[in-house]
Design an enzyme around this catalytic site. Structure first.
Site, PDB file in Angstrom:
ATOM      1  N   ARG A  76      55.476 135.758  78.160  1.00 47.24           N
ATOM      2  CA  ARG A  76      54.567 134.740  77.631  1.00 47.24           C
ATOM      3  C   ARG A  76      53.649 134.269  78.755  1.00 47.24           C
ATOM      4  O   ARG A  76      54.124 133.869  79.814  1.00 47.24           O
ATOM      5  CB  ARG A  76      55.367 133.559  77.077  1.00 47.24           C
ATOM      6  CG  ARG A  76      54.534 132.306  76.757  1.00 47.24           C
ATOM      7  CD  ARG A  76      53.578 132.524  75.635  1.00 47.24           C
ATOM      8  NE  ARG A  76      52.737 131.325  75.393  1.00 47.24           N
ATOM      9  CZ  ARG A  76      51.657 131.325  74.635  1.00 47.24           C
ATOM     10  NH1 ARG A  76      51.270 132.436  74.032  1.00 47.24           N
ATOM     11  NH2 ARG A  76      50.953 130.226  74.471  1.00 47.24           N
ATOM     12  N   SER A  79      49.103 128.816  79.692  1.00 48.13           N
ATOM     13  CA  SER A  79      48.151 128.099  80.531  1.00 48.13           C
ATOM     14  C   SER A  79      48.484 126.611  80.541  1.00 48.13           C
ATOM     15  O   SER A  79      48.793 126.025  79.500  1.00 48.13           O
ATOM     16  CB  SER A  79      46.728 128.302  80.013  1.00 48.13           C
ATOM     17  OG  SER A  79      46.361 129.665  80.085  1.00 48.13           O
ATOM     18  N   GLU A  80      48.413 126.025  81.714  1.00 47.67           N
ATOM     19  CA  GLU A  80      48.728 124.619  81.907  1.00 47.67           C
ATOM     20  C   GLU A  80      47.977 123.727  80.909  1.00 47.67           C
ATOM     21  O   GLU A  80      46.788 123.911  80.658  1.00 47.67           O
ATOM     22  CB  GLU A  80      48.341 124.212  83.321  1.00 47.67           C
ATOM     23  CG  GLU A  80      48.554 122.748  83.651  1.00 47.67           C
ATOM     24  CD  GLU A  80      48.086 122.411  85.053  1.00 47.67           C
ATOM     25  OE1 GLU A  80      48.674 121.523  85.671  1.00 47.67           O
ATOM     26  OE2 GLU A  80      47.122 123.053  85.524  1.00 47.67           O
ATOM     27  N   CYS A  92      46.951 119.548  70.084  1.00 54.61           N
ATOM     28  CA  CYS A  92      47.044 120.987  70.369  1.00 54.61           C
ATOM     29  C   CYS A  92      48.466 121.437  70.066  1.00 54.61           C
ATOM     30  O   CYS A  92      49.319 120.637  69.692  1.00 54.61           O
ATOM     31  CB  CYS A  92      46.677 121.286  71.826  1.00 54.61           C
ATOM     32  SG  CYS A  92      47.854 120.638  73.034  1.00 54.61           S
ATOM     33  N   GLN A  97      54.353 125.615  71.746  1.00 51.36           N
ATOM     34  CA  GLN A  97      54.360 127.008  72.175  1.00 51.36           C
ATOM     35  C   GLN A  97      55.239 127.202  73.402  1.00 51.36           C
ATOM     36  O   GLN A  97      55.986 128.182  73.492  1.00 51.36           O
ATOM     37  CB  GLN A  97      52.933 127.477  72.473  1.00 51.36           C
ATOM     38  CG  GLN A  97      52.076 127.706  71.255  1.00 51.36           C
ATOM     39  CD  GLN A  97      50.743 128.339  71.615  1.00 51.36           C
ATOM     40  OE1 GLN A  97      50.177 128.079  72.678  1.00 51.36           O
ATOM     41  NE2 GLN A  97      50.238 129.174  70.743  1.00 51.36           N
ATOM     42  N   THR A 141      36.589 122.662  69.254  1.00 51.41           N
ATOM     43  CA  THR A 141      36.888 122.982  70.656  1.00 51.41           C
ATOM     44  C   THR A 141      35.886 123.970  71.247  1.00 51.41           C
ATOM     45  O   THR A 141      35.518 123.860  72.418  1.00 51.41           O
ATOM     46  CB  THR A 141      38.306 123.555  70.794  1.00 51.41           C
ATOM     47  OG1 THR A 141      38.457 124.657  69.887  1.00 51.41           O
ATOM     48  CG2 THR A 141      39.351 122.509  70.467  1.00 51.41           C
ATOM     49  N   ASP A 153      36.174 130.251  76.335  1.00 55.86           N
ATOM     50  CA  ASP A 153      37.406 130.413  77.107  1.00 55.86           C
ATOM     51  C   ASP A 153      37.042 130.953  78.486  1.00 55.86           C
ATOM     52  O   ASP A 153      36.525 132.063  78.610  1.00 55.86           O
ATOM     53  CB  ASP A 153      38.339 131.384  76.365  1.00 55.86           C
ATOM     54  CG  ASP A 153      39.754 131.385  76.924  1.00 55.86           C
ATOM     55  OD1 ASP A 153      39.932 131.054  78.102  1.00 55.86           O
ATOM     56  OD2 ASP A 153      40.680 131.747  76.167  1.00 55.86           O
ATOM     57  N   ARG A 155      39.248 131.381  80.979  1.00 45.42           N
ATOM     58  CA  ARG A 155      40.419 131.883  81.688  1.00 45.42           C
ATOM     59  C   ARG A 155      40.246 133.335  82.132  1.00 45.42           C
ATOM     60  O   ARG A 155      39.564 134.116  81.485  1.00 45.42           O
ATOM     61  CB  ARG A 155      41.656 131.773  80.796  1.00 45.42           C
ATOM     62  CG  ARG A 155      42.150 130.359  80.628  1.00 45.42           C
ATOM     63  CD  ARG A 155      43.293 130.273  79.654  1.00 45.42           C
ATOM     64  NE  ARG A 155      42.874 130.590  78.285  1.00 45.42           N
ATOM     65  CZ  ARG A 155      43.675 130.530  77.233  1.00 45.42           C
ATOM     66  NH1 ARG A 155      44.934 130.170  77.380  1.00 45.42           N
ATOM     67  NH2 ARG A 155      43.219 130.814  76.029  1.00 45.42           N
TER      68      ARG A 155
END
Length: 242
Positions: A76, A79-80, A92, A97, A141, A153, A155
Site C-alpha cells: 500500500r 500519502s501523508e 476524506c 484507508q 478537490t 495530483d 505526487r
C-alpha cells in the site's frame, strides 16, 4: 516470519553509503535506513526509515513478514494526510484507508505499507488548507488544486519505487483504487502483478470527494455506488434524510 537480523544487517551494510543517480525527473532517493520493531494493527511490524537528500523529507516502510526477494508482495502506498490520519477528518477517506490497509496486510503472510510525505497530493499542508477554503465555496478537490496553480495530483512515485527496490521486492500486488499509482510504479521499473481494491464505504461528509476522485481522477471506486445510508447509525441516517 519477519526479516532476520542477518537480512537487516546485509541491507543496512549495502545501503550505508548509498548515493545513486536517483529515479524519476527529480532524481530521488538516497536512503538512510534504520530498522525498528513496532506493534501496529493486528501484528508487530518492522519499521524502515528513509531519508531523501534531495528535498530533506523522511519516509517510512512498515514491513510485515519476510519481503526480501519475494514476489507478489501486497503493498500500500499511503500519502501523508495530517487532517485525516492524525485528526480524523471525515471530509476524506485517508484514515479509513490507512487503518484498512494495515489491518489487511496484518492478516497476510507478508506485506508493506509505504508512508510517503506527500501531503495534500503533493502540494503541501499549507496549500492543502488553502484548497479546503476554496472547497468550502463550492469547488471540488480538482478545481481547488487547479485554482491554486497546481495539477490535480502533484505526487511523484519515484520515492516509492526506490524504497521497494531497496527492500529487494521483486513484484508487488498494489493495494489501490488509483490507476495512476500503478502506472507511476510501472513506469519506474516496478513490476505490479495485481491490484487489490481498497473498499471504504463513503460517509455523508466525503461522498462528493469520492465522486470527484472517480469522475475526474479516474479512481476505481465501485463502493461509492452503494447507498449512502449503508453502514450508518440510525442517528446519522436521520441527519441526511432531514
Amino acid at each position: 516470519m519477519p526479516l532476520t537480523h542477518l537480512q537487516i544487517k546485509d541491507i543496512l551494510d549495502e545501503n550505508r553509503y548509498h548515493d545513486c543517480d536517483g529515479m524519476g525527473k527529480d532524481k530521488v532517493l538516497r536512503p538512510h535506513r534504520r530498522h525498528r520493531r513496532a506493534a501496529l494493527a493486528l501484528r508487530p511490524v518492522q519499521v524502515v526509515a528513509f531519508w531523501n537528500n534531495r528535498d530533506g523529507k523522511e519516509h517510512a516502510a512498515f514491513v510485515h513478514g519476510d519481503i526480501t526477494g519475494e514476489s507478489d508482495v501486497p503493498v500500500r502506498l499511503h500519502s501523508e494526510c495530517l487532517t485525516g490520519d492524525a485528526i480524523g477528518s471525515l471530509r476524506c477517506d485517508c484514515r479509513d484507508q490507512l487503518e484498512a490497509a494495515l489491518s489487511t496486510i496484518g492478516k497476510m503472510p507478508n506485506g508493506i505499507l509505504l508512508y510517503l510525505r506527500q501531503e495534500g497530493r503533493g502540494i503541501g499542508f499549507l496549500n492543502k488548507i488553502r484548497a479546503y477554503g476554496l472547497q468550502d465555496y463550492g469547488l471540488d478537490t480538482v478545481e481547488a488544486n487547479l485554482a491554486l496553480g497546481f495539477r490535480d495530483d502533484e505526487r511523484d512515485y519515484s520515492v516509492a519505487a526506490h524504497m521497494l527496490m531497496s527492500l529487494k521486492v521483486k513484484s508487488v500486488r498494489l493495494m489501490t483504487n488509483n490507476p495512476k499509482k500503478i502506472n507511476g510504479l510501472v513506469g519506474l521499473g516496478v513490476k505490479v502483478s495485481d491490484r487489490i481494491p481498497l473498499i471504504i464505504p463513503p460517509n455523508q461528509y466525503n461522498r462528493f470527494y469520492l465522486e470527484t476522485k472517480q469522475e475526474k481522477s479516474g479512481h476505481l471506486l465501485e463502493q461509492i455506488d452503494r447507498p449512502v445510508l449503508e453502514g450508518m447509525t440510525a442517528e446519522q441516517a436521520e441527519i441526511i434524510q432531514d
